[in-house]
Design a protein around this motif. Structure first.
Motif, mmCIF file in Angstrom:
data_model
loop_
_atom_site.group_PDB
_atom_site.id
_atom_site.type_symbol
_atom_site.label_atom_id
_atom_site.label_comp_id
_atom_site.label_asym_id
_atom_site.label_seq_id
_atom_site.Cartn_x
_atom_site.Cartn_y
_atom_site.Cartn_z
ATOM 1 N N LEU A 220 0.819 -1.210 0.000
ATOM 2 C CA LEU A 220 0.000 0.000 0.000
ATOM 3 C C LEU A 220 0.853 1.260 0.000
ATOM 4 N N ILE A 221 0.280 2.332 -0.506
ATOM 5 C CA ILE A 221 0.896 3.653 -0.409
ATOM 6 C C ILE A 221 -0.118 4.589 0.243
ATOM 7 N N PRO A 222 0.359 5.548 1.042
ATOM 8 C CA PRO A 222 -0.573 6.426 1.761
ATOM 9 C C PRO A 222 -1.236 7.450 0.852
ATOM 10 N N VAL A 223 -2.454 7.796 1.210
ATOM 11 C CA VAL A 223 -3.233 8.828 0.511
ATOM 12 C C VAL A 223 -3.683 9.822 1.576
ATOM 13 N N LYS A 224 -3.392 11.107 1.354
ATOM 14 C CA LYS A 224 -3.771 12.086 2.382
ATOM 15 C C LYS A 224 -3.889 13.472 1.769
ATOM 16 N N GLU A 225 -4.974 14.159 2.060
ATOM 17 C CA GLU A 225 -5.168 15.543 1.623
ATOM 18 C C GLU A 225 -6.282 16.151 2.462
ATOM 19 N N LYS A 226 -6.123 17.393 2.844
ATOM 20 C CA LYS A 226 -7.111 18.052 3.694
ATOM 21 C C LYS A 226 -7.473 19.404 3.101
ATOM 22 N N THR A 227 -8.778 19.651 2.957
ATOM 23 C CA THR A 227 -9.270 20.956 2.509
ATOM 24 C C THR A 227 -10.368 21.393 3.467
ATOM 25 N N GLU A 228 -10.829 22.614 3.297
ATOM 26 C CA GLU A 228 -11.895 23.111 4.166
ATOM 27 C C GLU A 228 -13.199 22.369 3.927
ATOM 28 N N TYR A 229 -13.425 21.919 2.686
ATOM 29 C CA TYR A 229 -14.693 21.271 2.344
ATOM 30 C C TYR A 229 -14.658 19.763 2.612
ATOM 31 N N ILE A 230 -13.588 19.102 2.208
ATOM 32 C CA ILE A 230 -13.491 17.643 2.321
ATOM 33 C C ILE A 230 -12.044 17.242 2.574
ATOM 34 N N TYR A 271 -5.838 5.454 -11.734
ATOM 35 C CA TYR A 271 -4.865 4.430 -12.134
ATOM 36 C C TYR A 271 -4.797 4.283 -13.657
ATOM 37 N N GLU A 272 -5.384 5.222 -14.382
ATOM 38 C CA GLU A 272 -5.467 5.095 -15.837
ATOM 39 C C GLU A 272 -4.108 4.771 -16.445
ATOM 40 N N HIS A 273 -4.038 3.701 -17.218
ATOM 41 C CA HIS A 273 -2.840 3.211 -17.911
ATOM 42 C C HIS A 273 -1.804 2.588 -16.972
ATOM 43 N N LEU A 274 -2.051 2.619 -15.683
ATOM 44 C CA LEU A 274 -1.075 2.035 -14.747
ATOM 45 C C LEU A 274 -1.375 0.570 -14.454
ATOM 46 N N ILE A 275 -2.612 0.154 -14.639
ATOM 47 C CA ILE A 275 -2.967 -1.242 -14.422
ATOM 48 C C ILE A 275 -3.708 -1.749 -15.652
ATOM 49 N N ASP A 276 -3.635 -3.057 -15.863
ATOM 50 C CA ASP A 276 -4.284 -3.656 -17.022
ATOM 51 C C ASP A 276 -5.795 -3.597 -16.887
ATOM 52 N N ALA A 319 -8.039 13.228 -8.079
ATOM 53 C CA ALA A 319 -6.808 14.025 -8.078
ATOM 54 C C ALA A 319 -5.869 13.618 -6.948
ATOM 55 N N VAL A 320 -6.434 13.371 -5.762
ATOM 56 C CA VAL A 320 -5.587 13.035 -4.609
ATOM 57 C C VAL A 320 -4.932 11.668 -4.804
ATOM 58 N N VAL A 321 -5.707 10.680 -5.262
ATOM 59 C CA VAL A 321 -5.131 9.345 -5.485
ATOM 60 C C VAL A 321 -4.069 9.402 -6.583
ATOM 61 N N LYS A 322 -4.350 10.150 -7.642
ATOM 62 C CA LYS A 322 -3.389 10.271 -8.739
ATOM 63 C C LYS A 322 -2.108 10.951 -8.253
ATOM 64 N N HIS A 323 -2.262 11.980 -7.437
ATOM 65 C CA HIS A 323 -1.091 12.668 -6.882
ATOM 66 C C HIS A 323 -0.282 11.731 -5.995
ATOM 67 N N SER A 324 -0.963 10.914 -5.184
ATOM 68 C CA SER A 324 -0.251 9.966 -4.318
ATOM 69 C C SER A 324 0.555 8.970 -5.134
#
Length: 607
Positions: A220-230, A271-276, A319-324
């Motif tokens: 696994l790789i971590p996913v983390k992002e915090k904004t005022e809305y979500i 994950y576009e183009h990263l997994i079959d 966007a957050v998953v792609k950035h991670s």
């Protein structure tokens, strides 16, 4: 007398209960939610006969007074909300005030509860929605609710319950979801007097390791992002560890487990183009959003939710998953001399790619660009009408595919041509010249059809053929997967698996069917179990026999990319044409496509 009448309370309560309580899993879910809302730090779930005989949830929460304990079983009795404004700002798991009333309407309930400032606990007994007893008893602070003989007064509903293994699996999966969402709480799960799992209070990362193991956590790789809305935090799997099933995917909204196709698609899109194609990542994602921006009161099960800004949430998660993924160098970067830096997302296995900057000459640049456009050019050059401007018109390609598929030949007739020769293309397709044109065979689905019919024959005849392993292999399974193995043990043995159940969650493999690739015995058995679970969810009408045969055929068949010798190709074709249906795989995909000589002449402008 009018034709329209008010239903008696007894019937109305049973109808209402049917919306909330569908199986033992529903009872586990509702009772554990109440325990968490009560501030419990230790929660124990006890089942007997997969919950059909007994479901008991014990907690050390705040408990209830005698008055509250009695009124708690009334419909719409709740301590969670008071006004309409509260309904728009829900911060608890329960709030509808229907769970206990629904449970009590279709079972025999005994509740013991005590607050910290009381010396004696309150005992409440209810049977079929009717209050039987209210008295005092001894009990530590907290609440214990025992639900006995679920659906005893609605036998039709009880008859629709599945096998003990299936009901246990659903209940345990619900338990796991709570354990993941609330790592600060200690959870224990006991089934038929056997401790299945015990998770001590810990942090989020440790809880994932407790539930799935250290090896899973390393993928696994971590996913983390915090904004005022979500905000979002959690983990998603590295692309090279994607799986062929959608198991081990968890989405929590304000720590409530939800099912949301939009968020799932956002993760896949990242994950576009990263997994079959056909592979799926594993993920455990925790979303936090102001309750006023989401509606959790869509369905009594509270699994479905509606967001105030669906597209905004979708884009945020994507966007957050792609950035991670990019942060962990999973997308290699290539530098071109003439144009500067570009990024290419590989479709091959990422473990085979070196993550480094490469300076390319102009000829190498052209070569890469040609390789990237190969598939598109192959289709558009063969079928010019499939191209609209510079974009590939997917609908037109699908129309052409259907036209070709409609011209599928009678394979046995074409096979009788003595001059037929076969050639493997891209280690994926087998092409043969036949008297009426070209025949293209997908090697994976062809082998899948062969193995599917062979598996069905083995299951029907009870005459397995087993290849014994030189060294027995030990496989550790989750309790849910172990329940499936127990349910399918006889079927697995008929297929050729020689296995023994050892302990709670351990299987020892002594032999496998000859179709199982050497060195992949553990992996294939796990993949068969995973696909069996997915098939059960997507097609509930499948019998266990057909489901297992499909899963076995899919996971043991040769794969796209496997190079075959001419002898292996010939054997594959011979076996394919001996099957009862050589045209379609068990999942409905075509095995053979024909392109007629007339079609080829037309493409090349011949008259």
């Amino acid at each position: 007398m009018g034709r329209i009448k008010i239903l008696p309370e007894e019937i109305a309560s049973k109808i209402a209960a049917g919306e909330v309580i569908q199986r033992p899993e529903s009872v586990v879910k509702e009772l554990v939610e109440n325990s968490i809302d009560a501030g419990a730090k230790n929660i124990t779930v006890i089942l007997k006969d997969a919950g059909k005989t007994l479901i008991q949830v014990i907690d050390d929460g705040c408990g209830m007074s005698e008055d509250d304990a009695v009124i708690a079983f009334e419909r719409h009795a709740t301590s969670k909300i008071q006004t309409y404004e509260d309904l728009e700002n829900i911060k608890t798991l329960g709030f509808r005030g229907e769970a206990l009333a629904s449970i009590a309407a279709v079972s025999q309930v005994e509740m013991k509860t005590r607050t910290a400032d009381e010396e004696l606990a309150t005992l409440v007994k209810i049977e079929g929605g009717k209050l039987i007893e209210v008295s005092k008893t001894s009990h530590p602070p907290g609440t214990s609710i025992s639900v006995k003989n679920l659906f005893f007064n609605t036998p039709a509903r009880r008859n629709f319950l599945k096998s003990n293994h299936t009901e246990f699996k659903h209940a345990y999966e619900a338990f796991i979801r709570f354990a993941l969402a609330y790592p600060e709480i200690s959870f224990e799960f006991i089934s038929d007097d056997e401790q299945i799992a015990k998770f001590e209070a810990c942090d989020f990362e440790t809880r994932i390791k407790q539930v799935f193991g250290e090896k899973f956590f390393e993928t696994l790789i971590p996913v983390k992002e915090k904004t005022e809305y979500i905000s979002i935090y959690g983990y998603t799997s590295k692309p090279e560890f994607s799986r062929k099933t959608k198991s081990d995917q968890f989405i929590f909204l304000n720590r409530r487990y939800i099912v949301n196709r939009s968020i799932n698609h956002a993760v896949y899109n990242a994950y576009e183009h990263l997994i079959d194609k056909g592979s799926f990542p594993s993920f455990i994602l925790m979303l936090e959003i102001d309750p006023r921006h989401v509606d959790v009161n869509v369905h009594p099960s509270k699994l479905e939710v509606k967001f105030e800004d669906e597209s905004g949430v979708y884009n945020f998660v994507r966007a957050v998953v792609k950035h991670s993924l990019s942060q962990f160098n999973l997308i290699p970067e290539l530098t071109l001399e003439s144009t500067g830096e570009i990024k290419i997302q590989p479709s091959t296995n990422l473990s085979e790619i070196k993550h480094r900057l490469i300076t390319l000459t102009e000829p190498m640049k052209e070569k890469i660009q040609k390789e990237q456009q190969y598939s598109l050019e192959l289709i558009t050059s063969s079928f010019p009408e499939a191209k609209t401007g510079t974009e590939l018109d997917v609908k037109k390609v699908e129309k052409i595919s259907r036209e070709i598929e409609s011209a599928i030949i009678t394979a046995q007739e074409e096979k009788s041509d003595e001059s037929i020769t076969f050639m493997q293309v891209h280690n994926k397709y087998i092409i043969a010249q036949i008297k009426t044109g070209l025949m293209i065979i997908d090697q994976h689905v062809a082998h899948e059809r062969i193995l599917y019919e062979r598996a069905l024959d083995s299951l029907n005849s009870n005459s397995p053929f087993t290849q014994q392993l030189l060294f027995p292999q030990t496989i550790e399974l989750t309790p849910a997967d172990m329940a499936i193995v127990k349910e399918l043990k006889d079927y697995l043995e008929n297929l050729g698996f020689d296995l023994r159940i050892f302990g709670k969650n351990t299987v020892i493999l002594y032999g496998v069917p000859p179709e199982v690739k050497q060195g992949a015995e553990k992996k294939i058995l796990q993949e068969i179990i995973d696909l069996y679970k997915e098939n059960s969810n997507t097609d509930p009408e499948l019998t266990p026999r057909e489901n297992l045969a499909k899963a076995f055929a899919c996971k043991t068949a040769i794969k796209a990319g496997d190079k075959l010798t001419p002898e292996e190709i010939q054997v594959l074709i011979d076996q394919l044409f001996l099957t009862r249906n050589p045209y379609v795989c068990p999942h409905g995909r075509p095995i053979i496509i024909k392109i007629s000589i007339e079609e080829l002449d037309k493409r090349f402008g011949r008259t």
